[in-house]
Design a protein around this motif. Structure first.
Motif, PDB file in Angstrom:
ATOM      1  N   ILE A  84       0.844  -1.194   0.000  1.00  0.00           N
ATOM      2  CA  ILE A  84       0.000   0.000   0.000  1.00  0.00           C
ATOM      3  C   ILE A  84       0.880   1.245   0.000  1.00  0.00           C
ATOM      4  CG2 ILE A  84      -0.215   0.011   2.530  1.00  0.00           C
ATOM      5  CD1 ILE A  84      -3.099   1.138   2.076  1.00  0.00           C
ATOM      6  N   TRP A  85       0.411   2.285  -0.699  1.00  0.00           N
ATOM      7  CA  TRP A  85       1.129   3.545  -0.711  1.00  0.00           C
ATOM      8  C   TRP A  85       0.165   4.679  -1.008  1.00  0.00           C
ATOM      9  CZ3 TRP A  85       1.220   0.096  -4.671  1.00  0.00           C
ATOM     10  CH2 TRP A  85       0.948   0.546  -5.952  1.00  0.00           C
ATOM     11  N   CYS A  86       0.590   5.890  -0.718  1.00  0.00           N
ATOM     12  CA  CYS A  86      -0.187   7.083  -1.011  1.00  0.00           C
ATOM     13  C   CYS A  86       0.309   7.638  -2.340  1.00  0.00           C
ATOM     14  CB  CYS A  86      -0.035   8.108   0.109  1.00  0.00           C
ATOM     15  SG  CYS A  86      -1.063   9.561  -0.091  1.00  0.00           S
ATOM     16  N   CYS A  91      -2.275  17.632   0.626  1.00  0.00           N
ATOM     17  CA  CYS A  91      -1.512  18.353   1.643  1.00  0.00           C
ATOM     18  C   CYS A  91      -0.324  19.088   1.006  1.00  0.00           C
ATOM     19  CB  CYS A  91      -1.033  17.400   2.725  1.00  0.00           C
ATOM     20  SG  CYS A  91       0.009  16.063   2.128  1.00  0.00           S
ATOM     21  N   PRO A  92       0.132  20.165   1.628  1.00  0.00           N
ATOM     22  CA  PRO A  92       1.202  20.960   1.021  1.00  0.00           C
ATOM     23  C   PRO A  92       2.585  20.303   1.060  1.00  0.00           C
ATOM     24  CG  PRO A  92       0.553  21.908   3.124  1.00  0.00           C
ATOM     25  CD  PRO A  92      -0.407  20.796   2.837  1.00  0.00           C
ATOM     26  N   ASP A  93       2.878  19.484   2.064  1.00  0.00           N
ATOM     27  CA  ASP A  93       4.244  18.959   2.213  1.00  0.00           C
ATOM     28  C   ASP A  93       4.484  17.608   1.537  1.00  0.00           C
ATOM     29  OD1 ASP A  93       2.779  17.389   3.935  1.00  0.00           O
ATOM     30  OD2 ASP A  93       3.801  18.061   5.751  1.00  0.00           O
ATOM     31  N   LYS A  94       3.437  16.842   1.260  1.00  0.00           N
ATOM     32  CA  LYS A  94       3.509  15.545   0.565  1.00  0.00           C
ATOM     33  C   LYS A  94       4.402  14.513   1.267  1.00  0.00           C
ATOM     34  CE  LYS A  94       1.219  17.096  -3.126  1.00  0.00           C
ATOM     35  NZ  LYS A  94       0.132  17.892  -2.626  1.00  0.00           N
ATOM     36  N   VAL A  95       4.530  14.615   2.582  1.00  0.00           N
ATOM     37  CA  VAL A  95       5.321  13.641   3.334  1.00  0.00           C
ATOM     38  C   VAL A  95       4.712  12.244   3.191  1.00  0.00           C
ATOM     39  CG1 VAL A  95       6.061  12.941   5.658  1.00  0.00           C
ATOM     40  CG2 VAL A  95       6.252  15.324   4.958  1.00  0.00           C
ATOM     41  N   CYS A  96       3.389  12.180   3.201  1.00  0.00           N
ATOM     42  CA  CYS A  96       2.712  10.884   3.073  1.00  0.00           C
ATOM     43  C   CYS A  96       3.027  10.205   1.741  1.00  0.00           C
ATOM     44  CB  CYS A  96       1.208  11.055   3.247  1.00  0.00           C
ATOM     45  SG  CYS A  96       0.477  12.324   2.200  1.00  0.00           S
ATOM     46  N   CYS A 111      -0.401  11.253   7.293  1.00  0.00           N
ATOM     47  CA  CYS A 111      -0.576  12.574   6.684  1.00  0.00           C
ATOM     48  C   CYS A 111      -1.121  13.494   7.773  1.00  0.00           C
ATOM     49  CB  CYS A 111      -1.531  12.498   5.500  1.00  0.00           C
ATOM     50  SG  CYS A 111      -1.730  14.095   4.679  1.00  0.00           S
ATOM     51  N   LEU A 112      -0.259  14.280   8.360  1.00  0.00           N
ATOM     52  CA  LEU A 112      -0.676  15.148   9.456  1.00  0.00           C
ATOM     53  C   LEU A 112      -1.651  16.243   9.029  1.00  0.00           C
ATOM     54  CD1 LEU A 112       2.611  15.463  11.546  1.00  0.00           C
ATOM     55  CD2 LEU A 112       0.602  14.055  12.002  1.00  0.00           C
ATOM     56  N   PRO A 113      -1.429  16.945   7.907  1.00  0.00           N
ATOM     57  CA  PRO A 113      -2.387  17.999   7.534  1.00  0.00           C
ATOM     58  C   PRO A 113      -3.811  17.474   7.334  1.00  0.00           C
ATOM     59  CG  PRO A 113      -0.364  18.246   6.284  1.00  0.00           C
ATOM     60  CD  PRO A 113      -0.270  16.934   6.999  1.00  0.00           C
TER      61      PRO A 113
END
Length: 125
Positions: A84-86, A91-96, A111-113
Motif C-alpha cells: 500500500i502507498w499514497c 496536503c502541502p508537504d507531501k510527506v505521506c 498525513c498530518l495535515p
C-alpha cells in the motif's frame, strides 16, 4: 597525588567505554527484536481520519481508494500485490507520498495535515 588522579581518570575512561558498549548492545538487541516481531507480511491496512476508523483494506486485493481527511483534504491510496502507498495527496508537504510503499506488519503512512493514519497489520484482530 598526581598518580591517584591518573588512576581515577583511567577508571573513568574504562567505565565510559563499558557503558557505551552496553548501550550499543542493548540498542542492537531491541532493534533486532523489533525487526523480528514485525517481519511478517501485511494482511490489511486500517485507515483512520482524525482518530476514527474509516476503512479497512484487504491488501490481497488490488484497489485504489480516496480518503477524505479532516478539513476537506484528500489522500489517494493504492494497493497492489500486497503493498500500500499514497499516490497523491492534497496536503502541502507531501510527506505521506514520500513515505513510499509499505508491506510489513507495523509499518504506517501518516498525513498530518489531513489527519489520516494508515496502520499496516499482519494479523486479523
Amino acid at each position: 597525588m598526581k598518580g591517584n588522579d591518573e588512576i581515577q581518570i583511567r577508571k573513568r575512561k574504562k567505565n565510559d567505554i563499558m557503558l557505551a558498549v552496553i548501550l550499543i548492545v542493548l540498542a542492537a538487541v531491541l532493534g533486532g527484536g523489533y525487526y523480528w516481531m514485525h517481519r511478517a507480511p501485511a494482511l490489511r491496512a486500517e485507515i483512520t481520519v482524525d482518530g476514527e476508523l474509516v476503512k479497512i483494506l484487504d491488501l490481497s486485493e488490488d484497489q485504489k481508494v480516496t480518503i477524505y481527511g479532516a478539513g476537506g483534504g484528500e489522500n489517494h491510496l493504492a494497493v497492489e500485490n500486497g503493498v500500500i502507498w499514497c499516490e497523491e495527496a492534497s496536503c502541502p508537504d507531501k510527506v505521506c507520498v514520500r513515505q513510499g510503499k509499505q508491506s510489513r506488519d507495523g509499518e504506517q503512512i501518516v498525513c498530518l495535515p489531513n489527519r489520516m493514519f494508515v496502520k499496516v497489520t499482519g494479523a486479523e484482530r
